[in-house]
Design an enzyme around this catalytic site. Structure first.
Site, mmCIF file in Angstrom:
data_model
loop_
_atom_site.group_PDB
_atom_site.id
_atom_site.type_symbol
_atom_site.label_atom_id
_atom_site.label_comp_id
_atom_site.label_asym_id
_atom_site.label_seq_id
_atom_site.Cartn_x
_atom_site.Cartn_y
_atom_site.Cartn_z
ATOM 1 N N ASP A 1 -46.797 23.465 49.703
ATOM 2 C CA ASP A 1 -45.494 24.076 49.872
ATOM 3 C C ASP A 1 -45.728 25.581 50.042
ATOM 4 O O ASP A 1 -46.831 26.081 49.794
ATOM 5 C CB ASP A 1 -44.641 23.777 48.639
ATOM 6 N N ASP B 1 -42.948 28.738 49.485
ATOM 7 C CA ASP B 1 -42.299 29.599 48.494
ATOM 8 C C ASP B 1 -42.542 29.078 47.078
ATOM 9 O O ASP B 1 -42.253 27.919 46.777
ATOM 10 C CB ASP B 1 -40.794 29.667 48.758
ATOM 11 N N THR C 1 -43.246 23.291 54.396
ATOM 12 C CA THR C 1 -42.213 24.109 53.766
ATOM 13 C C THR C 1 -40.810 23.689 54.185
ATOM 14 O O THR C 1 -40.609 23.154 55.283
ATOM 15 C CB THR C 1 -42.428 25.602 54.111
ATOM 16 N N SER C 2 -39.849 23.968 53.315
ATOM 17 C CA SER C 2 -38.443 23.734 53.640
ATOM 18 C C SER C 2 -37.842 24.909 54.409
ATOM 19 O O SER C 2 -36.686 24.847 54.844
ATOM 20 C CB SER C 2 -37.639 23.493 52.360
ATOM 21 N N LYS D 1 -37.050 17.771 52.059
ATOM 22 C CA LYS D 1 -37.334 17.396 50.670
ATOM 23 C C LYS D 1 -36.013 17.294 49.912
ATOM 24 O O LYS D 1 -35.108 18.094 50.167
ATOM 25 C CB LYS D 1 -38.229 18.464 50.026
ATOM 26 N N ASP E 1 -44.034 23.471 43.664
ATOM 27 C CA ASP E 1 -43.489 24.176 42.501
ATOM 28 C C ASP E 1 -42.101 23.701 42.123
ATOM 29 O O ASP E 1 -41.598 24.078 41.064
ATOM 30 C CB ASP E 1 -43.455 25.686 42.749
#
Length: 226
Positions: free
Chosen positions: A20, A22, A113-114, A145, A170
């Protein structure tokens, strides 16, 4: 969590590592909360209650979840993303991650990543981290996600089986996504203000971790000094 978790490291070898962005390889909390805080205040939301909900999901999904009347979620998401691309002050790499990523074969890791792609590129650059050959971003999947789609796509783009990937995450949404994809996870906890309920191994950052390549070309996660 303020210290390394007591759970054991994953004991098997993996074909690839998926990260991921961030909160996992870089911290952008200050920048993100500046932008999102302004947006939330402008729409009459309780900013303090809202901000903890923004992490780990796609921007458009977060906007839609507010059920605000008369809102075009895609247009709002575009404006938020543009503001975030402009605001990269305070973005930093997580401790130890630059060396950790540099130790990995380029064909054996990806970022999943989102964040939208242009925002991801801006933040990775601001943190001074390398850009992988494979970057899965918000636009690449119909379901973000906690659905498994982002991590499944990351494995597919690397040409490896999903079950042979180890995910670094995270957020709870990210961990749920990895689990739904049939992948093991490691939780990076440096940005956490409270523990995430998970059975995965947790570590503050990458300072005490190293990746070892086996004779079979697989990756094994170890503590430094082991």
């Amino acid at each position: 969590m303020s210290q390394t978790d007591t759970r054991t490291l994953p004991s098997r070898d993996y074909a690839a590592f998926l990260f991921d962005m961030d909160g996992t390889i870089l911290t952008s909390i200050k920048a993100a909360e500046r932008v999102w805080g302004n947006w939330a205040a402008g729409h009459g939301l309780d900013v303090a209650a809202f901000l903890p909900t923004i992490h780990g999901r796609r921007t458009e999904d977060t906007v839609r979840a507010q059920n605000l009347p008369g809102i075009d979620a895609l247009a709002e998401a575009a404006r938020i993303t543009a503001a975030e691309i402009e605001d990269t002050a305070g973005i930093e790499a997580i401790a130890g991650v630059a060396d950790f990523l540099a130790s990995l074969p380029r064909a054996r890791w990806a970022i999943v990543t989102s964040a939208p792609r242009q925002l991801a590129l801006a933040r990775i650059a601001a943190a001074g981290l390398p850009l992988p050959d494979v970057l899965v971003s918000a636009e690449d999947v119909q379901r973000g996600k906690p659905a498994p789609d982002p991590f499944l796509l990351g494995a597919d783009k690397l040409g490896v089986a999903a079950a042979d990937c180890l995910v670094f995450e995270d957020t709870l949404a990210g961990l749920q996504s990895a689990a739904a994809a049939g992948m093991d996870s490691v939780v990076i906890t440096v940005t956490h203000t409270h523990p995430v309920e998970t059975d995965a191994f947790g570590t503050v950052d990458y300072a005490q971790l190293r990746a070892v390549q086996t004779q079979d070309g697989l990756l094994r996660l170890e503590r430094t000094g082991s």
